[in-house]
Design a protein around this motif. Structure first.
Motif, PDB file in Angstrom:
ATOM      1  N   ILE A 231       0.511  -1.309  -0.116  1.00 31.79           N
ATOM      2  CA  ILE A 231      -0.327   0.103  -0.268  1.00 31.79           C
ATOM      3  C   ILE A 231       1.048   0.878   0.126  1.00 31.79           C
ATOM      4  CG2 ILE A 231      -1.626   1.435   1.244  1.00 31.79           C
ATOM      5  CD1 ILE A 231      -3.426  -1.173   2.124  1.00 31.79           C
ATOM      6  N   LEU A 232       1.416   1.065   1.027  1.00 31.39           N
ATOM      7  CA  LEU A 232       2.627   2.560   0.890  1.00 31.39           C
ATOM      8  C   LEU A 232       3.877   2.793  -0.280  1.00 31.39           C
ATOM      9  CD1 LEU A 232       4.390   4.489   2.028  1.00 31.39           C
ATOM     10  CD2 LEU A 232       6.592   2.910   2.578  1.00 31.39           C
ATOM     11  N   LEU A 233       4.010   1.589  -1.078  1.00 27.30           N
ATOM     12  CA  LEU A 233       4.402   1.799  -2.826  1.00 27.30           C
ATOM     13  C   LEU A 233       3.106   2.134  -4.022  1.00 27.30           C
ATOM     14  CD1 LEU A 233       6.381  -1.485  -4.190  1.00 27.30           C
ATOM     15  CD2 LEU A 233       6.909   0.804  -3.738  1.00 27.30           C
ATOM     16  N   LEU A 234       2.001   2.057  -3.423  1.00 21.63           N
ATOM     17  CA  LEU A 234       0.781   2.384  -4.446  1.00 21.63           C
ATOM     18  C   LEU A 234       0.958   3.725  -4.192  1.00 21.63           C
ATOM     19  CD1 LEU A 234      -1.646  -0.136  -4.014  1.00 21.63           C
ATOM     20  CD2 LEU A 234      -0.623   0.058  -6.065  1.00 21.63           C
ATOM     21  N   ILE A 235       0.650   4.437  -2.156  1.00 21.22           N
ATOM     22  CA  ILE A 235       0.583   6.079  -2.762  1.00 21.22           C
ATOM     23  C   ILE A 235       1.633   6.536  -2.887  1.00 21.22           C
ATOM     24  CG2 ILE A 235       0.570   7.230  -0.616  1.00 21.22           C
ATOM     25  CD1 ILE A 235      -0.324   5.056   1.462  1.00 21.22           C
ATOM     26  N   LEU A 236       3.024   5.862  -3.213  1.00 19.15           N
ATOM     27  CA  LEU A 236       4.036   6.960  -3.905  1.00 19.15           C
ATOM     28  C   LEU A 236       4.223   6.650  -5.153  1.00 19.15           C
ATOM     29  CD1 LEU A 236       7.257   4.942  -1.178  1.00 19.15           C
ATOM     30  CD2 LEU A 236       6.160   7.659  -2.379  1.00 19.15           C
ATOM     31  N   ILE A 237       3.623   5.862  -6.245  1.00 17.73           N
ATOM     32  CA  ILE A 237       3.668   5.850  -7.226  1.00 17.73           C
ATOM     33  C   ILE A 237       2.658   7.054  -7.664  1.00 17.73           C
ATOM     34  CG2 ILE A 237       2.048   5.095  -9.051  1.00 17.73           C
ATOM     35  CD1 ILE A 237       2.747   2.768  -8.135  1.00 17.73           C
ATOM     36  N   ILE A 238       1.741   7.601  -7.118  1.00 13.67           N
ATOM     37  CA  ILE A 238       1.344   9.037  -7.379  1.00 13.67           C
ATOM     38  C   ILE A 238       2.630  10.179  -7.291  1.00 13.67           C
ATOM     39  CG2 ILE A 238       0.136  10.802  -7.738  1.00 13.67           C
ATOM     40  CD1 ILE A 238      -2.156   8.328  -6.470  1.00 13.67           C
ATOM     41  N   PRO A 239       3.251  10.201  -6.602  1.00 17.46           N
ATOM     42  CA  PRO A 239       4.654  11.424  -6.294  1.00 17.46           C
ATOM     43  C   PRO A 239       5.211  10.867  -7.667  1.00 17.46           C
ATOM     44  CG  PRO A 239       4.134  10.614  -4.564  1.00 17.46           C
ATOM     45  CD  PRO A 239       2.647  10.202  -5.362  1.00 17.46           C
ATOM     46  N   ILE A 240       5.645   9.912  -7.400  1.00 18.02           N
ATOM     47  CA  ILE A 240       6.605   9.356  -8.296  1.00 18.02           C
ATOM     48  C   ILE A 240       6.584   9.598 -10.104  1.00 18.02           C
ATOM     49  CG2 ILE A 240       8.305   7.608  -9.842  1.00 18.02           C
ATOM     50  CD1 ILE A 240       7.845   6.503  -6.740  1.00 18.02           C
ATOM     51  N   ILE A 241       5.938   9.356 -10.093  1.00 16.00           N
ATOM     52  CA  ILE A 241       4.996   9.906 -11.626  1.00 16.00           C
ATOM     53  C   ILE A 241       5.077  10.802 -11.125  1.00 16.00           C
ATOM     54  CG2 ILE A 241       3.442   9.745 -13.685  1.00 16.00           C
ATOM     55  CD1 ILE A 241       2.325   7.175 -11.997  1.00 16.00           C
ATOM     56  N   LEU A 242       4.699  11.893 -11.321  1.00  7.30           N
ATOM     57  CA  LEU A 242       4.657  13.666 -11.089  1.00  7.30           C
ATOM     58  C   LEU A 242       5.510  13.773 -11.574  1.00  7.30           C
ATOM     59  CD1 LEU A 242       1.956  14.487  -8.553  1.00  7.30           C
ATOM     60  CD2 LEU A 242       1.542  14.497 -11.416  1.00  7.30           C
ATOM     61  N   PHE A 243       6.542  13.337 -10.559  1.00  9.74           N
ATOM     62  CA  PHE A 243       8.197  13.856 -10.356  1.00  9.74           C
ATOM     63  C   PHE A 243       8.848  13.415 -11.646  1.00  9.74           C
ATOM     64  CE2 PHE A 243      12.505  12.599  -9.112  1.00  9.74           C
ATOM     65  CZ  PHE A 243      13.014  13.948  -8.713  1.00  9.74           C
ATOM     66  N   GLN A 244       8.959  12.222 -11.999  1.00  8.92           N
ATOM     67  CA  GLN A 244       9.001  12.300 -13.025  1.00  8.92           C
ATOM     68  C   GLN A 244       8.537  12.989 -14.833  1.00  8.92           C
ATOM     69  OE1 GLN A 244      10.561   8.413 -13.237  1.00  8.92           O
ATOM     70  NE2 GLN A 244      12.302   9.249 -13.522  1.00  8.92           N
ATOM     71  N   LYS A 245       7.143  13.204 -14.396  1.00  7.58           N
ATOM     72  CA  LYS A 245       7.079  13.929 -15.711  1.00  7.58           C
ATOM     73  C   LYS A 245       7.426  15.950 -15.982  1.00  7.58           C
ATOM     74  CE  LYS A 245       2.965  12.339 -17.931  1.00  7.58           C
ATOM     75  NZ  LYS A 245       2.394  11.303 -17.375  1.00  7.58           N
ATOM     76  N   ASN A 246       7.378  16.510 -14.016  1.00  9.96           N
ATOM     77  CA  ASN A 246       8.246  17.196 -14.251  1.00  9.96           C
ATOM     78  C   ASN A 246      10.091  17.382 -14.479  1.00  9.96           C
ATOM     79  OD1 ASN A 246       8.518  20.250 -12.679  1.00  9.96           O
ATOM     80  ND2 ASN A 246      10.167  18.899 -11.136  1.00  9.96           N
ATOM     81  N   GLN A 247      10.465  16.336 -14.104  1.00 11.72           N
ATOM     82  CA  GLN A 247      11.441  16.195 -15.173  1.00 11.72           C
ATOM     83  C   GLN A 247      11.589  16.225 -16.527  1.00 11.72           C
ATOM     84  OE1 GLN A 247      13.049  16.696 -11.361  1.00 11.72           O
ATOM     85  NE2 GLN A 247      15.003  15.903 -12.191  1.00 11.72           N
ATOM     86  N   GLU A 248      10.908  15.377 -16.806  1.00 11.53           N
ATOM     87  CA  GLU A 248      11.351  15.169 -17.966  1.00 11.53           C
ATOM     88  C   GLU A 248      11.152  16.702 -19.021  1.00 11.53           C
ATOM     89  OE1 GLU A 248       8.318  12.234 -19.510  1.00 11.53           O
ATOM     90  OE2 GLU A 248       9.561  10.911 -18.577  1.00 11.53           O
ATOM     91  N   ARG A 249       9.792  17.568 -18.433  1.00 15.57           N
ATOM     92  CA  ARG A 249       9.808  18.707 -19.002  1.00 15.57           C
ATOM     93  C   ARG A 249      10.393  19.746 -19.054  1.00 15.57           C
ATOM     94  NH1 ARG A 249       4.239  19.053 -16.971  1.00 15.57           N
ATOM     95  NH2 ARG A 249       5.366  20.270 -15.042  1.00 15.57           N
ATOM     96  N   GLN A 250      11.430  19.861 -17.717  1.00 16.29           N
ATOM     97  CA  GLN A 250      12.615  20.313 -17.514  1.00 16.29           C
ATOM     98  C   GLN A 250      13.202  20.000 -18.434  1.00 16.29           C
ATOM     99  OE1 GLN A 250      13.930  19.970 -13.498  1.00 16.29           O
ATOM    100  NE2 GLN A 250      15.126  21.920 -13.241  1.00 16.29           N
ATOM    101  N   ALA A 251      13.761  19.009 -18.794  1.00 17.32           N
ATOM    102  CA  ALA A 251      14.825  18.065 -19.680  1.00 17.32           C
ATOM    103  C   ALA A 251      14.413  18.769 -20.745  1.00 17.32           C
ATOM    104  CB  ALA A 251      14.553  16.309 -19.764  1.00 17.32           C
ATOM    105  N   GLU A 252      13.061  19.118 -20.989  1.00 18.06           N
ATOM    106  CA  GLU A 252      13.146  19.183 -23.122  1.00 18.06           C
ATOM    107  C   GLU A 252      13.420  21.084 -22.647  1.00 18.06           C
ATOM    108  OE1 GLU A 252       8.560  18.620 -23.883  1.00 18.06           O
ATOM    109  OE2 GLU A 252       9.172  16.463 -23.775  1.00 18.06           O
ATOM    110  N   ALA A 253      12.359  21.916 -21.517  1.00 17.64           N
ATOM    111  CA  ALA A 253      13.193  23.120 -21.335  1.00 17.64           C
ATOM    112  C   ALA A 253      14.823  23.470 -21.579  1.00 17.64           C
ATOM    113  CB  ALA A 253      12.386  23.638 -20.561  1.00 17.64           C
ATOM    114  N   ASP A 254      15.211  22.629 -21.395  1.00 12.72           N
ATOM    115  CA  ASP A 254      16.388  22.901 -21.402  1.00 12.72           C
ATOM    116  C   ASP A 254      17.487  22.593 -22.725  1.00 12.72           C
ATOM    117  OD1 ASP A 254      16.593  23.591 -18.685  1.00 12.72           O
ATOM    118  OD2 ASP A 254      16.882  21.567 -18.004  1.00 12.72           O
ATOM    119  N   GLN A 255      16.386  21.760 -23.787  1.00 13.73           N
ATOM    120  CA  GLN A 255      17.444  21.648 -25.011  1.00 13.73           C
ATOM    121  C   GLN A 255      16.828  22.692 -25.939  1.00 13.73           C
ATOM    122  OE1 GLN A 255      15.901  17.720 -25.990  1.00 13.73           O
ATOM    123  NE2 GLN A 255      17.701  16.577 -24.970  1.00 13.73           N
TER     124      GLN A 255
END
Lengths: 298, 271
Positions: A274-298
């Motif tokens: 259950i702890l993992l299921l709770i963590l999945i949402i913030p982890i996906i959001l974090f990944q999205k944020n990192q990808e957006r930032q990497a795109e913006a840097d290019q």
């Protein structure tokens, strides 16, 4: 050539399957089993050599009883909620402490910056456990903080801080502060000064220029920093155990106690799932944020 | 950026005071002669003497070093391979699963990693020992190594490798004589990171270590659960000292390398 490519991919792949994915499936399997007074302390156990009949019998015995049990006992959902609350509040405090530091670093003279960076990273290389431990001597009844406050005459009786949630907040803010400072500093460092000058030329005050230019531009760093603090804080075990009290309820501690003291492996596994299921949402959001930032840097 | 204001100076001063005062107090009070840990009882190194006499700590330190050296070396080999696969591997079956499995351990709560590995070791009948700690540490630190190495691999010019191949190198020779020297700094920092993570780990090691394989963090943990201990202050001071010296040496060498490179570039420009 092909064999080489095969082994280059195969070796790390096999390692991760064996030591990361397989353990995970075992946790899932045990969470669907029931507690039993035996060795190992759960039932059913899989007998792969017993033929098809024993394997299908094994699967038919798996059920969600352990998860149902988690919903009936107050302890578990209270522990999840209080972990979430502690992690969210600690993240916000870390942000409000970390942002001014990152901001100061970005404005510091060029020749200081490498040293300041090193000073932020240095605690990171020293033992996490020792950094948490160092607060036990400060926050205790006879600790340095109470000593200083009594000596200054600010308080008459020593404050109880150690073994409360306040100490847990201090511990989390202290140990995870570098995770907050570094991504924010990275975005502030890249900020184009001429944007601020333009804003002021167009009639902004310094404060409104900050809120209209600096704050939105540093948003990716702020988001990254918040996730880097929130995600590990949610499952934290060492800080609540050393600095928290008996009233501090955090899910990492509950999991540990279910496993080691109560020896209830199915419940410990279900708590982990259950702890993992709770963590999945913030982890996906974090990944999205990192990808957006990497795109913006290019 | 712009003018360095009073606000900036204050927040930096307070911020770094917050980061460093706890550790400075720990270091100062490790030389405290008194029994009472918060009251200064005169300068003394007696807790260091007690520490050296305590063989349990020495044994634990040796176990920790052994685990750290083995797991970080294994993790560096596996992590570098994984990074190479991720950046240069092209498409292969199960690539998404592979990259997921590389990044997941970075955000996985330690209690879950520890629990799942222990359940695996029990399931396959592997006794808890130094070996199980090494396996566990290798698994999570290889992911950190691979992140560090792949960021370096992404940023360097692939045509160098292609040139080596065109000039008759085998892929392995090209890797050895072109790729490896270029990514070496990242591989070394990956190794250092893996080593530090291994020395530092308490939670995962507590799950997967047996009675004969107590690591230093586990030993410290059981000592400080009951409260502040002057011996642990002394031990912490030694550990903080080693890390500080290490980081200073690394920073110094890094600076020298940068200066050297600038000189080389100037020479190249002049020629």
């Amino acid at each position: 050539m092909n064999l080489r490519r095969f082994s280059l991919i195969g070796v790390p792949y096999l390692w991760l399957v064996l030591f990361f994915l397989a353990p995970f499936l075992i946790v899932l399997k045990i969470s669907l089993s029931d507690y039993a007074v035996s060795i190992p302390p759960y039932t059913p156990t899989l007998d792969v050599f017993g033929g098809w009949a024993s394997i299908s019998d094994f699967f038919s015995k798996l059920d969600f009883d352990t998860f149902k049990f988690l919903t009936t006992d107050d302890l578990y959902w209270k522990a999840y909620l209080s972990s979430l609350q502690i992690a969210v509040v600690a993240t916000l405090i870390t942000l409000s402490v970390g942002f001014p530091i990152a901001y100061g670093m970005a404005r510091a003279p060029e020749e200081w910056r490498a040293t300041l960076m090193m000073l932020v990273i240095l605690p990171f290389w020293t033992s996490f456990l020792i950094r948490v431990y160092s607060w036990m001597g400060i926050l205790g009844k006879e600790g340095f903080l109470n000593g200083a406050l009594l000596w200054l005459g600010i308080i008459d009786d020593p404050l109880t801080i150690l073994n409360t949630n306040v100490a847990v907040y201090i511990g989390i803010v202290y140990t995870y502060l570098p995770f907050m400072i570094l991504p924010i500093y990275a975005t502030l460092d890249k900020l184009d000064v001429s944007l601020l000058e333009a804003a002021e030329d167009l009639g902004c005050t310094r404060t409104s220029a900050f809120w209209l230019v600096t704050a939105p531009m540093s948003r990716p760093g702020i988001i990254a920093g918040c996730f880097l603090v929130f995600i590990p804080a949610l499952g934290e075990f060492v800080i609540p155990s050393l600095l928290g009290g008996s009233g501090t309820l955090m899910i990492g501690k509950v999991l540990w106690e279910e496993f080691s003291s109560n020896r209830d492996w199915p419940v410990a596994s279900a708590v982990a799932i259950i702890l993992l299921l709770i963590l999945i949402i913030p982890i996906i959001l974090f990944q999205k944020n990192q990808e957006r930032q990497a795109e913006a840097d290019q | 950026m712009r003018r360095f204001s009073w606000f900036n100076a204050t927040s930096l001063t307070l911020g770094f005071a917050f980061l460093y005062i706890p550790m400075i107090l720990l270091v100062i009070y490790s030389f405290n002669g008194g029994r009472n840990v918060a009251v200064w009882g005169g300068f003394s190194t007696k807790w260091y003497g007690e520490l050296v006499k305590n063989e349990a700590f020495l044994d634990a330190a040796l176990v920790t070093l052994k685990v750290g050296l083995m797991s970080s070396t294994l993790a560096t080999i596996l992590g570098t391979m994984a990074a190479y696969v991720l950046v240069r591997g092209g498409k292969f079956y199960g690539r998404t699963l592979f990259s997921g499995a590389i990044y997941a351990p970075l955000v996985m709560p330690e209690v879950i990693t520890g629990l799942s590995l222990l359940l695996l070791f029990i399931a396959v009948g592997l006794d808890r020992s130094v070996t199980t700690i090494v396996l566990a540490h290798t698994t999570f630190s290889m992911c950190y190594v691979s992140v560090v190495v792949s960021s370096r691999l992404v940023s360097f010019d692939q045509s160098l490798e292609e040139a080596a191949l065109d000039l008759g190198c085998t892929p392995f020779d090209a890797f050895k004589s072109v790729t490896l020297p270029i990514i070496a700094p990242a591989v070394i920092s990956g190794w250092l990171l893996a080593f530090t993570l291994s020395l530092d780990d308490l939670v995962i090691a507590s799950f997967v270590s047996g009675p004969s394989s107590t690591t230093l963090p586990i030993k410290i943990w059981s000592a400080v659960r009951l409260g502040v201990s002057p011996e642990i202050n002394a031990l912490s001071t030694i550990m903080i000292g080693i890390v500080t010296v290490g980081v200073l040496i690394a920073a110094f060498m890094n600076k020298r390398a940068v200066v050297q490179r600038q000189k080389d570039e100037q020479k190249a420009a002049a020629a």
